[in-house]
Design a protein around this motif. Structure first.
Motif, mmCIF file in Angstrom:
data_model
loop_
_atom_site.group_PDB
_atom_site.id
_atom_site.type_symbol
_atom_site.label_atom_id
_atom_site.label_comp_id
_atom_site.label_asym_id
_atom_site.label_seq_id
_atom_site.Cartn_x
_atom_site.Cartn_y
_atom_site.Cartn_z
ATOM 1 N N ILE A 1 51.811 95.897 -31.584
ATOM 2 C CA ILE A 1 50.606 96.574 -31.105
ATOM 3 C C ILE A 1 50.835 97.315 -29.784
ATOM 4 O O ILE A 1 49.920 97.984 -29.289
ATOM 5 N N ALA A 2 52.027 97.209 -29.217
ATOM 6 C CA ALA A 2 52.317 97.868 -27.943
ATOM 7 C C ALA A 2 51.993 99.365 -27.952
ATOM 8 O O ALA A 2 51.475 99.891 -26.956
ATOM 9 N N PRO A 3 52.270 100.092 -29.040
ATOM 10 C CA PRO A 3 51.966 101.535 -29.022
ATOM 11 C C PRO A 3 50.481 101.863 -28.911
ATOM 12 O O PRO A 3 50.120 102.976 -28.523
ATOM 13 N N ILE A 4 49.602 100.920 -29.247
ATOM 14 C CA ILE A 4 48.169 101.222 -29.273
ATOM 15 C C ILE A 4 47.360 100.359 -28.310
ATOM 16 O O ILE A 4 46.143 100.501 -28.238
ATOM 17 N N ASN A 5 48.002 99.479 -27.575
ATOM 18 C CA ASN A 5 47.302 98.584 -26.655
ATOM 19 C C ASN A 5 47.999 98.624 -25.302
ATOM 20 O O ASN A 5 49.186 98.302 -25.199
ATOM 21 N N GLY A 6 47.251 99.011 -24.270
ATOM 22 C CA GLY A 6 47.857 99.212 -22.955
ATOM 23 C C GLY A 6 48.483 97.969 -22.364
ATOM 24 O O GLY A 6 49.593 98.015 -21.827
ATOM 25 N N ARG A 7 47.795 96.834 -22.465
ATOM 26 C CA ARG A 7 48.335 95.598 -21.887
ATOM 27 C C ARG A 7 49.565 95.119 -22.647
ATOM 28 O O ARG A 7 50.545 94.674 -22.056
ATOM 29 N N ALA A 8 49.509 95.225 -23.995
ATOM 30 C CA ALA A 8 50.674 94.845 -24.797
ATOM 31 C C ALA A 8 51.851 95.771 -24.491
ATOM 32 O O ALA A 8 53.004 95.329 -24.454
ATOM 33 N N LYS A 9 51.564 97.036 -24.256
ATOM 34 C CA LYS A 9 52.628 97.991 -23.929
ATOM 35 C C LYS A 9 53.327 97.612 -22.630
ATOM 36 O O LYS A 9 54.567 97.623 -22.544
ATOM 37 N N LEU A 10 52.532 97.285 -21.611
ATOM 38 C CA LEU A 10 53.129 96.865 -20.343
ATOM 39 C C LEU A 10 53.973 95.614 -20.519
ATOM 40 O O LEU A 10 55.084 95.517 -19.973
ATOM 41 N N LEU A 11 53.450 94.646 -21.278
ATOM 42 C CA LEU A 11 54.172 93.395 -21.496
ATOM 43 C C LEU A 11 55.474 93.641 -22.232
ATOM 44 O O LEU A 11 56.523 93.103 -21.853
#
Length: 418
Positions: free
Chosen positions: A24-34
């Protein structure tokens, strides 16, 4: 058998979670940072730490709130062990992103996603003489590796509930997580009783370190520019870590109650959230980052804090506070930051996991709010009766001061044990 089943279930669930973060990193900002923070992370830590000699103390917190809860202990450890480096790790981006450039710690890292291999390599790289976990975020391989290496590891600000897996008949593996700790410092007697019920006896009641932390914030050097100018002589409400629920309730009050000003510190400060507040309240809004002079505040009655880390410093200017997150389970944010400055406090009604909020209610300092009508009634009372507001404010300050001292109790016990 239950322990083995729990072990495999733990591995499967944690690996599925890590995979989900990546997906989900490509569509979720917090997951992307993590996820971005995890790329090449362990190698970076190993390379950095290999160039540094000397002893260290490792502090792990899930996010910024837990780190702040443990900060008084960390400050005391820095004084007691001045030759030791302080290394902080975070699982959540909210902690890492805020602290990565802060000089309070000697090194700040994300915690690498857990595996047996990563745990072994990270402990070897950090070379901690002592380790501290704050409140929760229990990772089996990291904790067991510390124990295997005979490195004392302490749990600060522990708080337990009977519904947790630790206290279920099938929670054998989860109980083993707690057994990895050298010693556990509990916030309340109820947590101690729960530990005793599962034959874990290496614990002591110290209280909540947050009382010590929030009392540190009341010193005048923590003032912020322009906030006093924004307040002027108006009644000022601060919505701390707010969500749409609190913002919409306050909007109703703005339309039905006398003149007052509001500072919003939204829990999420992405552009979409900031715009939603501006649309809700209209032209009277201003973002804190855009203020260059007092003239910018003309005709403004809504101020939006659009950066992390300032909320605890603006409560000093407030006449009342509405704490966000209380409209769903496990969501309520820190009430004590506001309470330290002495003011009436309200929040949503879901307080089951927050004993400090229950205490505030019992002391008639805090008020659960179910609807906008309840908020309007509560808030109008504060506006119409300044003597009542002052009485609650004094009672609030006295309550916080009476609960200080957890840090000293922790340090005394650590001195006995190491």
């Amino acid at each position: 058998m239950l322990n083995l089943a729990g072990y495999f279930l733990y591995i499967i669930s944690t690996q599925c979670y890590f995979l989900l973060v990546r997906l989900i990193a490509p569509i979720n900002g917090r997951a992307k940072l993590l996820w971005q923070g995890q790329v090449g992370l362990l190698q970076k830590i190993k390379e950095t730490e290999s160039t540094i000699s000397g002893k260290s103390i490792w502090i792990h917190s899930s996010s910024l709130g837990e780190f702040e809860q443990g900060r008084p202990v960390i400050e005391a450890l820095k004084k007691r062990y001045p030759s030791h480096r302080i290394i902080a790790t975070f699982f959540s981006p909210s902690g890492y992103e805020h602290m990565k450039n802060d000089t309070f710690c000697d090194a700040v890292y994300y915690l690498p996603f857990e595996s047996k291999k990563n745990a072994k390599e990270l402990v070897k790289a950090l070379k901690p003489e002592l380790a501290f976990w704050v409140k929760y975020d229990f990772w089996f391989f990291y904790l067991s590796e510390l124990r295997k290496q005979n490195i004392p590891v302490f749990l600060l600000a522990a708080q337990f509930r009977p519904t947790q897996l630790f206290f279920k008949w099938y929670g054998v593996f989860k109980r083993n997580l707690l057994k990895q700790f050298t010693y556990i410092f509990c916030q309340n007697q109820h947590s101690q009783d729960l530990l005793n019920s599962i034959q874990i006896n290496n614990h002591i009641l110290t209280g909540d370190n947050r009382y010590d932390r929030v009392l540190q914030n009341i010193h005048p050097e923590f003032e912020l520019p322009f906030i006093a100018d924004f307040k002027g002589s108006s009644f000022l409400l601060i919505a701390g870590s707010s969500y749409k629920n609190e913002e919409e309730i306050i909007k109703q009050a703005k339309e039905n109650v006398g003149d007052f000003k509001v500072i919003f510190a939204p829990h999420f400060i992405d552009e979409q959230r900031l715009i939603s507040i501006e649309k809700l309240f209209g032209e009277g809004c201003i973002r804190y980052s855009t203020i260059n002079s007092i003239e910018d505040l003309h005709n403004k009655n809504i101020l939006i804090l659009d950066s992390i880390g300032k909320l605890s410093r603006v409560y000093r200017y407030a006449d009342a506070a509405f704490i966000g997150g209380g409209y769903w389970e496990n969501g309520l944010h820190n009430c004590l930051e506001a309470a330290a400055f002495g003011m009436p406090i309200c929040f949503g009604p879901k307080l089951r996991r927050f004993p400090e909020a229950h205490e505030l209610v019992q002391q008639t300092i805090g008020t659960p709010i179910n609807t906008s009508l309840e908020f309007i009634s509560w808030f109008k009372h504060l506006l119409d009766d300044p003597s009542y507001t002052q009485k609650i404010s004094l009672k609030c300050r006295e309550f916080v001061a009476s609960n200080k001292g957890a840090t000293e109790k922790v340090l005394q016990k650590i001195t006995e044990l190491v």
